[in-house]
Design an enzyme around this catalytic site. Structure first.
Site, PDB file in Angstrom:
ATOM      1  N   GLY A 192     -13.915  -3.612 -11.063  1.00 44.65           N
ATOM      2  CA  GLY A 192     -15.391  -2.788 -11.109  1.00 44.65           C
ATOM      3  C   GLY A 192     -15.645  -2.061  -9.951  1.00 44.65           C
TER       4      GLY A 192
ATOM      5  N   ASN B 268      -3.848  -2.300   0.362  1.00 50.90           N
ATOM      6  CA  ASN B 268      -2.889  -2.763   0.772  1.00 50.90           C
ATOM      7  C   ASN B 268      -2.018  -3.639  -0.144  1.00 50.90           C
ATOM      8  OD1 ASN B 268      -5.225  -4.091   1.084  1.00 50.90           O
ATOM      9  ND2 ASN B 268      -4.153  -6.016   1.411  1.00 50.90           N
ATOM     10  N   TYR B 269      -2.429  -3.640  -1.151  1.00 55.70           N
ATOM     11  CA  TYR B 269      -2.124  -4.586  -2.272  1.00 55.70           C
ATOM     12  C   TYR B 269      -1.342  -3.860  -3.497  1.00 55.70           C
ATOM     13  CZ  TYR B 269      -1.712  -9.727  -2.975  1.00 55.70           C
ATOM     14  OH  TYR B 269      -1.351 -10.833  -2.881  1.00 55.70           O
TER      15      TYR B 269
ATOM     16  N   VAL C   8      -3.783  -0.973  -4.962  1.00 54.24           N
ATOM     17  CA  VAL C   8      -5.294  -1.053  -4.409  1.00 54.24           C
ATOM     18  C   VAL C   8      -5.158  -1.413  -2.819  1.00 54.24           C
ATOM     19  CG1 VAL C   8      -7.471  -2.107  -4.969  1.00 54.24           C
ATOM     20  CG2 VAL C   8      -5.930  -2.210  -6.667  1.00 54.24           C
TER      21      VAL C   8
ATOM     22  N   ASP D  29     -11.402  -5.342  -7.808  1.00 49.80           N
ATOM     23  CA  ASP D  29     -10.470  -4.334  -8.019  1.00 49.80           C
ATOM     24  C   ASP D  29     -10.551  -3.512  -9.324  1.00 49.80           C
ATOM     25  OD1 ASP D  29      -9.262  -5.094  -5.526  1.00 49.80           O
ATOM     26  OD2 ASP D  29      -7.870  -6.183  -6.356  1.00 49.80           O
TER      27      ASP D  29
HETATM   28 CU   LIG Z   1      -2.902 -12.512  -2.548  1.00 49.25          CU
END
Ligand SMILES: [Cu+2]
Length: 631
Positions: A296, A376-377, A374, A294
């Site tokens: 690099g 979905n997260y 990032v 996430d």
């Molecule tokens: Cu997780």
């Protein structure tokens, strides 16, 4: 005049791009992957700060879409010239937000994709989302070697504002050439026609339930905040530090120091997150290529989102904007990117004496935070400074897990958890690499591994009550590769053997490990090959200006890790020198039904605590709270 460590502002970003365009023929068909301040070396920093040295430089990475060739430029902003131009054959620069959006639009207009969607009963293309992931070299099909390719999932929303990540179009994966922005192939290997009955919504309007009631809770500081911000220089209580930012690490903390009486004492030169590795641990066709970097591949700075008062941060808040750029080299401002505020933190210290009564001090902390989304997260990062010299680094992971359909009705996947009817979330791990350039009372430090050892019965300790600390100096990079050991409660102390405290022992700061876990990954697996940093809890290297990225400068489509394993192969000395610690922590995410449809924040942290840095509790001088004596 900016401080030498201040991030590039919008004008400087524009200027850096313009210089590269003018001098190197970087034109329409190119993309800018990154434009950032070239941070001055430690050796030059003092001279630059005092004005004896001048000059401001930018680092620019760009590539030509026509031939896929990437270059890295050093640009003198003060000299209005490109002073370095390095060809990067075989390297893929970081992914850009523009490519992600362009890919989404292109796929939703592609006849092959439209036909595949139609076969699944999806005809409203406005509800479709194509989410592009970067590849590791091992998974790039032979025919596409050397191309810049993306591997995509397709999702659809149940309604206009419905959660796109609730409905995975399992088995459907377009492979895209990102330079020509064309579909290379459409993997389509799952057409059972089933549509699981998923309740994946989280917006209040889409929930079939009433919201609970909560009592108001407000935080106010009627006389104003306890910190000052002068440009990028932040001062609070005894702490001072400088705030930096770039596209890849997001928030960077520079020159962290503690005012101890007359002395301003250095604790850290630079603190940041240098990489985040997220291998998905599911070999099924829908997931085996997911080994996200996430930082690099995508960049926490590019992914940093704006914060809002009362929601993300509570109390008296100061926000800072950040400036990144798009792939044309145009600056993009992220308003309210960094949040600074004070928080109450419970009891700092207390004792109740039968004569003197209760003496209590409340603790408060200074919090500097940012949030990154990032796809979905989300990752929420909090650096917290305490009155007793402690520094806590907390990460909260939230957002929406990747899911896909289970293989057959009623089946239980081996590599994940069923989280709703007919779908499961694969197990995965989030390894975060914190780059900790500590300078404890100066640059020359030694890291010691401290293990607790129990005594054996005998001699003057017949009951074997003794507990000793075995403190082992790490003298070379090979010795600096350390693993957490619960059985001896291992920690690491960063010690300056050249400076003694008032008790005659060398001053130090302790890295208190937590949230560490082993990779549980075969060393020969491609996911491990690219991210060998996750094989140890701690790595220690001697400071080098150009050693910034533990999995290599360009992890996109990389075959192996050209960062820490390559640097440390020389087994350089790390004793009584300027050391950098690379601490690996994070979340071993064994997915739960309770993490669905949006995940309650999972919270992990580690601490840096003074260990003999002071002669006694440095928070004795904290005054009692004004109203703490009751009635
Ligand atoms: Cu997780």
């Amino acid at each position: 005049m900016p401080h030498p460590l201040d991030p590039l502002n919008a004008d400087e970003i524009r200027q850096a791009a313009a210089i590269v365009r003018r001098e190197r023929g970087v034109g329409e068909g190119w993309r800018f992957a990154s434009i950032e301040l070239k941070e001055p070396s430690k050796a030059d920093l003092t001279a630059l700060e005092s004005g004896r040295l001048t000059g401001r430089e930018a680092l620019v990475v760009c590539w030509n879409r026509a031939d896929g060739q990437a270059h890295r430029a050093v640009v003198s902003l003060t000299g209005d010239a490109v002073t370095g131009w390095e060809h990067l054959p075989g390297q893929q620069p970081n992914m850009t937000i523009d490519e992600w959006h362009e890919c989404d639009e292109m796929l939703r207009a592609d006849p092959g994709v439209i036909e595949a969607l139609r076969r699944r009963g999806v005809t409203d293309l406005s509800r479709v989302l194509a989410d592009m992931w970067a590849y590791g070299a091992a998974f790039v099909p032979e025919a596409y070697a050397g191309r810049r390719i993306g591997w995509c999932d397709l999702w659809y929303r149940g309604s206009e504002l419905g959660n796109p990540y609730a409905h995975h179009l399992t088995g459907l994966h377009p492979v895209v050439d990102l330079n020509t922005m064309e579909v290379l192939e459409i993997e389509d290997n799952h057409q059972d026609g089933t549509d699981p009955q998923v309740m994946g919504e989280y917006l209040p309007d889409l929930l079939a339930m009433r919201l609970r009631s909560v009592a108001p809770l407000e935080v106010s500081q009627p006389d104003g905040v306890g910190f000052t911000l002068d440009g990028s220089l932040l001062r609070w209580q005894n702490w001072q530090l400088r705030l930096g930012f770039n596209h890849r690490e997001s928030l960077v903390l520079h020159q962290v120091a503690f005012q101890d009486g007359e002395r301003l004492r250095s604790v850290a030169h630079r603190l940041s997150f240098a990489e985040m590795v997220v291998p998905y641990r599911d070999a099924s066709p829908d997931h085996y290529r997911r080994t996200a970097f996430d930082i690099g591949e995508w960049g926490l700075g590019f992914m940093t989102t704006s914060l809002s008062l009362g929601c993300d941060c509570l109390g008296e808040i100061t926000y800072l904007d950040a400036v990144v750029h798009d792939s044309r080299g145009e600056p993009v401002t992220i308003p309210n990117a960094i949040c600074i505020h004070e928080e109450d933190s419970g009891v700092l210290w207390k004792h109740v004496d039968e004569r003197a009564g209760a003496e209590v001090r409340r603790a408060r902390r200074l919090v500097i935070s940012f949030h990154a989304t990032v796809a979905n997260y989300e990752y929420l990062v909090y650096w917290r400074f305490y009155q007793d010299g402690g520094i806590e680094c907390e990460v909260r992971a939230t957002g929406i897990m990747v899911t896909s359909h289970i293989a057959a009705p009623g089946s239980r996947p081996a590599n994940g958890t069923v989280v709703d009817h007919g779908i499961y979330a694969p197990f995965h791990q989030h390894f975060i690499v914190a780059r900790l350039d500590l300078d404890v009372d100066g640059a020359d430090n030694t890291v010691y591994a401290a293990d607790s050892r129990p005594a054996l019965p005998g001699g003057d300790d017949p009951f074997a009550l003794g507990l000793t600390v075995e403190s082992t100096p790490l003298r070379t990079e090979a010795e600096g590769k350390q693993d957490y050991d619960w059985s001896v409660q291992r920690s690491w102390k960063v010690v300056n053997d050249n400076v003694a405290n008032g008790l005659g022992t060398p001053v130090g700061y302790k890295l208190v490990p937590s949230a560490t876990f082993p990779p549980l990954l075969d060393p020969a697996s491609p996911a491990f090959e690219r991210a060998q940093v996750i094989g140890h809890t701690l790595w220690v290297t001697p400071y080098r200006e150009d050693e910034r990225w533990p999995c290599g400068d360009f992890p996109v489509q990389a075959a192996r890790d050209t960062g820490l394993p390559a640097w440390t192969a020389a087994d350089r000395p790390i004793e009584n020198t300027d050391v950098v610690l690379w601490y690996v922590f994070g979340i071993h995410h064994m997915t739960r039904p309770e993490d669905w449809p949006v995940m309650p924040a999972d919270i992990v942290s580690f601490w840096l605590k003074p260990f003999g840095f002071f002669d006694r509790n440095p928070a004795l001088d904290v005054p009692p709270a004004e109203h703490c004596h009751g009635d």
